[in-house]
Design a protein around this motif. Structure first.
Motif, PDB file in Angstrom:
ATOM      1  N   GLY A 280       0.779  -1.230   0.000  1.00  0.00           N
ATOM      2  CA  GLY A 280       0.000   0.000   0.000  1.00  0.00           C
ATOM      3  C   GLY A 280       0.808   1.276   0.000  1.00  0.00           C
ATOM      4  O   GLY A 280       0.250   2.367  -0.103  1.00  0.00           O
ATOM      5  N   ARG A 281       2.136   1.159   0.081  1.00  0.00           N
ATOM      6  CA  ARG A 281       2.978   2.351   0.162  1.00  0.00           C
ATOM      7  C   ARG A 281       3.001   3.144  -1.138  1.00  0.00           C
ATOM      8  O   ARG A 281       2.692   2.620  -2.207  1.00  0.00           O
ATOM      9  CB  ARG A 281       4.411   1.964   0.524  1.00  0.00           C
ATOM     10  N   SER A 282       3.412   4.384  -1.049  1.00  0.00           N
ATOM     11  CA  SER A 282       3.670   5.209  -2.224  1.00  0.00           C
ATOM     12  C   SER A 282       5.076   4.927  -2.746  1.00  0.00           C
ATOM     13  O   SER A 282       5.976   4.626  -1.965  1.00  0.00           O
ATOM     14  CB  SER A 282       3.551   6.695  -1.883  1.00  0.00           C
ATOM     15  N   VAL A 283       5.256   5.036  -4.060  1.00  0.00           N
ATOM     16  CA  VAL A 283       6.583   4.939  -4.663  1.00  0.00           C
ATOM     17  C   VAL A 283       6.869   6.246  -5.398  1.00  0.00           C
ATOM     18  O   VAL A 283       5.955   6.970  -5.779  1.00  0.00           O
ATOM     19  CB  VAL A 283       6.703   3.734  -5.626  1.00  0.00           C
ATOM     20  N   VAL A 284       8.139   6.536  -5.572  1.00  0.00           N
ATOM     21  CA  VAL A 284       8.525   7.801  -6.186  1.00  0.00           C
ATOM     22  C   VAL A 284       8.408   7.749  -7.702  1.00  0.00           C
ATOM     23  O   VAL A 284       8.011   8.714  -8.347  1.00  0.00           O
ATOM     24  CB  VAL A 284       9.965   8.181  -5.763  1.00  0.00           C
ATOM     25  N   GLN A 285       8.697   6.587  -8.287  1.00  0.00           N
ATOM     26  CA  GLN A 285       8.804   6.496  -9.751  1.00  0.00           C
ATOM     27  C   GLN A 285       8.238   5.190 -10.270  1.00  0.00           C
ATOM     28  O   GLN A 285       8.213   4.191  -9.552  1.00  0.00           O
ATOM     29  CB  GLN A 285      10.282   6.630 -10.132  1.00  0.00           C
TER      30      GLN A 285
END
Length: 221
Positions: free
Chosen positions: A209-214
């Protein structure tokens, strides 16, 4: 819509893949979980907080920030790492082990993309692990979810995520056995664990569920 084929194969290690042309690939910032974007694709390279610490450039332009800027996608921070390069002018892929995008070798710097990761070294089963360790691959022997990019002699590219907890070796072997029908040339590992995410019409995988940068996205052109 983007042109691609989705597939799933499982022989102990479950592989979800998006197969497409390298000319459909565009590297983009995400800033959120891949499944919450409007893009089809998978998570990209390594990051720290909001900084991109793997190379991610389109036509010599880093995806986040400016050329030479920390966290912009211009550098493989700390290590010279396996970077998958599509040289559109030459019509060929390569994995180049470089610390910075300025060292990438292509014919036309206005016609390429380069995604940093860790070398898979698909043609050498004896030294791949040593090379991956030299490139600082995290959790190489742990069991976790994983992401990769691989290509074949027909110039197709596969964006692959496993939702099976597996070692890097198990993931690599499953790809060699089940993707490309014996035509695979090489590829790279991307960020894994909770960052292993995939989105297309047929399937979504949100990691933890985390956000990723790219992310590695498929363009709609």
């Amino acid at each position: 819509m983007a042109s691609y084929t989705y597939g799933n194969v499982s022989t102990g290690t479950n592989l979800h893949f998006i197969k497409t042309s390298p000319n459909n690939i565009v590297l983009k910032t995400a800033g959120k979980n891949v499944v919450k974007t409007e893009e089809y694709g998978v998570n990209g390279g390594f990051f720290y907080l909001k900084d991109q610490i793997s190379i991610a450039v389109n036509n010599d332009v880093p995806v986040r920030g400016v050329v030479g800027g920390y966290g912009s996608g211009w550098f493989n921070e700390k290590y010279a790492r396996g970077t998958l390069v599509w040289d559109a002018a030459a019509g060929k892929y390569s994995v180049q082990i470089v610390p910075t995008a300025s060292e990438i070798e292509v014919i036309d710097r206005s016609r390429y993309w380069a995604q940093g990761g860790i070398s898979m070294t698909l043609q050498d089963d004896t030294t791949w692990k040593t090379l991956a360790k030299l490139q600082g691959m995290p959790n190489i022997d742990g069991k976790t979810t994983r992401t990769a990019l691989v290509w074949n002699s027909g110039l197709n590219i596969w964006l692959i995520v496993t939702d099976t907890l597996c070692t890097a070796e198990q993931f690599r072997l499953a790809i060699k056995k089940n993707i490309g029908s014996g035509t695979l040339v090489d590829g790279i590992f991307l960020d894994g664990g909770g960052s292993s995410q995939l989105r297309c019409k047929e399937k979504v995988i949100d990691g933890d569920g985390r956000s990723v940068v790219q992310m590695v996205a498929i363009s709609a052109k």
